[in-house]
Scaffold this active site. Structure first.
Site, short mmCIF file in Angstrom:
data_model
loop_
_atom_site.label_atom_id
_atom_site.label_comp_id
_atom_site.label_asym_id
_atom_site.label_seq_id
_atom_site.Cartn_x
_atom_site.Cartn_y
_atom_site.Cartn_z
CD GLU A 37 -2.87 1.01 2.48
OE1 GLU A 37 -2.82 0.01 3.22
OE2 GLU A 37 -3.76 1.87 2.53
CE1 TYR A 40 -3.58 -5.98 9.24
CE2 TYR A 40 -5.83 -5.21 8.91
CZ TYR A 40 -4.53 -5.36 8.46
OH TYR A 40 -4.17 -4.89 7.21
CG ASN A 96 -9.47 -1.61 1.59
OD1 ASN A 96 -9.08 -2.76 1.83
ND2 ASN A 96 -9.36 -0.63 2.47
CD GLU A 97 -10.28 -2.36 6.23
OE1 GLU A 97 -10.27 -1.25 6.78
OE2 GLU A 97 -9.61 -3.34 6.63
CD GLU A 151 -6.12 -4.73 4.42
OE1 GLU A 151 -5.95 -4.31 5.59
OE2 GLU A 151 -6.56 -4.03 3.49
CD GLN A 162 0.19 -2.61 3.93
OE1 GLN A 162 0.98 -2.10 3.15
NE2 GLN A 162 -0.91 -1.99 4.32
O1 AHR Z 1 -3.02 -2.48 6.40
C1 AHR Z 1 -3.29 -1.24 6.95
C2 AHR Z 1 -4.75 -0.85 6.82
O2 AHR Z 1 -5.53 -1.73 7.55
C3 AHR Z 1 -5.34 -0.92 5.43
O3 AHR Z 1 -5.10 0.22 4.70
C4 AHR Z 1 -6.79 -1.06 5.70
O4 AHR Z 1 -7.48 -1.75 4.67
C5 AHR Z 1 -6.86 -1.78 7.03
O5 AHR Z 1 -7.72 -1.18 7.90
#
Ligand code: AHR
Length: 554
Positions: free
Chosen positions: A60, A290, A217-218, A353, A403
């Site tokens: 990103e 996450y 995205n999201e 992600e 990432q």
């Molecule tokens: O990976 C960092 C961020 O986490 C990304 O930009 C987003 O999609 C997520 O919230």
């Protein structure tokens, strides 16, 4: 040797408490006869092919990922291939990186792809989505997007490393037409359209053949703050007519965060309101997960709940691994909800992600937001996650670790001419042997880990992993999460004998061990040949380790 029924009985039984002191830094093949654990690989029970695409990556325009991480520029003193960091290219080829997602993340929904193409010196400078949280110490290229790296440079990077590009489009702030034009820019044949001519003018006459396209995205948050129903309408509009140019385009819908079952259900219900055929337009539903809450149940606050990447104790170690294990319930849960609407399971999960997310403070390069220094704990977490993916080959079409470099669960860290492979990078290298293999049902039985979680008894499983086979080559990857105890394990391959083998082990006597730009080799995998006697193998899995056993079958 244990029979299957006896094995299952043992699998359900946990053993007594284990101490947190460290005894054996590097274990290995053993014939002490004291095995308290069992692994049984069932060659006759294949689960499906492990898609190489679950070994995907994510990049990103954020902090030091693109500028300094991937892109150093053609005039840099850092060895590069057309401006792309050469050491990164070499390593990514080695790990057989199959697919890379770009340009975000949240950045994607504020990005106009047209800013990043055409003559480099004419490209505009724009604000970056992440600019407002950049500290004063970060370089200008992080706060104000210079557009030196855009579609051409990204696709060139993918070609150099042998990956497929996966582009995320902007649904929040651009139109469906902009999306079609991006597809046209990338995929229209040489000489066919004005955009193909524009691509050729930059030196790329042949089409890029981009197959994977993310539609936002999201979209529940930074990507437009839509309800799932509103987003489904946008998804239909964006994907209703897209020029194909002979490509089998694969549209990936913005999916749920964590356990947001309502998003999954609401999106798919709205999609099929126009008829069940609409499901055919969706290749995958993107799940983001996450592992961030290390507060041991004290809070659900995003800032307060995070832990430290480097300063942690054994309890924090287990807490992160528990958060990692949640991935499996998310896969099963969303799959079940998807099946309520998509009865034939045409739509797969794309976990684009994933990784641990800590509070700031462990950056190798000051000013790189969201950069953290991965330790052995993150390697073990990553091994657990990849092993989970292997066990659900029918559900997961792709996954992308967040990432690739200088950000979150990085495989690599880099700054100027310094570069290192993190323990996570080593796991991707070790596990690449699973790509394209046939995943096999594998049973694990081991004493659970017991620990004290702020005065309350807590436990975690004692041994897990996954197995796959290509012809006569079997790969078994195993995580021993115990911070101090090796696991002496009897391994049986049902349906074949073991001719020969080697073990590659990633561990360290310090659970906080990590590599850094100045100490690159603190955590390194070690490979040793195995001594095979008879039909089964007894092996002692080192404490706090990720192990790959590469076995040649008879
Ligand atoms: O990976 C960092 C961020 O986490 C990304 O930009 C987003 O999609 C997520 O919230």
């Amino acid at each position: 040797m244990f029979g299957r029924r006896e094995f299952i009985r043992h699998s359900a039984v946990g053993a007594g408490a284990l101490l947190l002191g460290r005894s054996t830094p590097f274990a290995g093949a053993s014939d002490s006869g004291a095995a308290d654990s069992r692994i049984e690989v069932l060659l006759g029970e294949p689960l499906g092919t492990i898609s190489p695409d679950i070994y995907g990556h994510f990049t990103e325009h954020l902090g030091g990922v693109i500028y300094d991480g991937i892109w150093v520029g053609p005039n840099s003193k850092v060895p590069n291939v057309d401006g792309i960091r050469k050491e990164l290219v070499d390593h990514m080829r080695k790990i057989k990186a199959p697919v890379v997602r770009y340009p975000g993340g949240c950045f994607a929904d504020s990005y106009d792809w047209k800013d990043g193409v055409g003559p480099v010196d004419k490209r505009p400078q724009r604000s970056n989505f992440w600019g407002d949280i950049e500290p004063p110490s970060s370089p200008a290229s992080h706060k104000y997007e210079p557009n030196q790296f855009g579609t051409n440079e990204f696709v060139h990077f993918c070609k150099l490393i042998g990956s497929q590009p996966y582009l995320a489009s902007n649904v929040r702030s651009l139109s469906a037409e902009d999306f079609y034009r991006w597809v046209e820019y990338c995929n229209s044949p040489a000489g066919s359209t004005t955009l193909a001519e524009m691509r050729a003018a930059s030196g790329y006459s042949e089409p890029y053949h981009v197959r994977f396209w993310g539609v936002g995205n999201e979209s529940w948050g930074c990507g437009g703050n839509f309800t799932p129903q509103e987003y489904a309408v946008e998804f239909r509009r964006f994907t209703t007519w897209v020029p194909r140019f002979g490509e089998n385009l694969a549209f990936i819908a913005s999916g749920p965060n964590d356990d947001n079952w309502d998003w999954t259900r609401g999106f798919l219900e709205e999609i099929v309101r126009k008829g069940p055929d609409q499901l055919r337009s969706i290749y995958g539903l993107a799940l983001h997960y996450y592992a961030w809450n290390l507060s041991r149940g004290r809070t659900r606050d995003w800032d307060e709940g995070k832990g430290d990447a480097l300063k942690f104790d054994a309890v924090d170690w287990y807490e992160l691994l528990r958060e990692g294990q949640v991935m499996e319930s998310l896969i099963n849960g969303h799959w079940q909800v998807m099946g309520e609407i998509d009865k034939r399971h045409q739509v797969k999960l794309v976990i684009d992600e994933w990784g641990p997310w800590y509070r700031p403070g462990s950056e190798q390069t000051s000013g790189n937001i969201l950069e953290q220094t991965p330790t052995l704990r993150d390697a073990v977490f990553s091994g657990i996650t990849l092993d989970i993916f292997h066990q659900h080959p029918e559900k997961i079409a792709m996954a992308n670790c967040a990432q690739l470099i200088n950000c979150l669960n990085s495989l690599y860290l880099a700054h100027e001419d310094k570069f290192c492979i993190t323990p996570v990078g080593h796991v991707f290298d070790m596990y690449s042997a699973h790509q394209g293999g046939q995943s096999l049902r594998t049973m694990f039985s081991a004493p659970s880990v017991h620990y004290d979680r702020d005065g309350k008894a807590a436990s975690f499983w004692g041994l897990k992993g996954s197995a796959s086979v290509h012809d006569k080559d079997l790969v078994l990857t195993v995580v021993n999460p115990h911070v101090s105890e090796p696991r002496e394990t009897e391994i049986a391959i049902r349906g074949a004998s073991i001719q020969s083998g080697a073990a590659t082990v990633l561990t360290h006597s310090d659970i906080r061990a990590h590599n850094s730009l100045d100490h690159k080799d603190a955590v390194q995998p070690q490979t040793k040949a195995l001594e095979i006697k008879g039909r089964s193998l007894t092996y002692a899995f080192a404490p706090a380790s990720v192990t790959k056993l590469a076995l040649r079958l008879g």
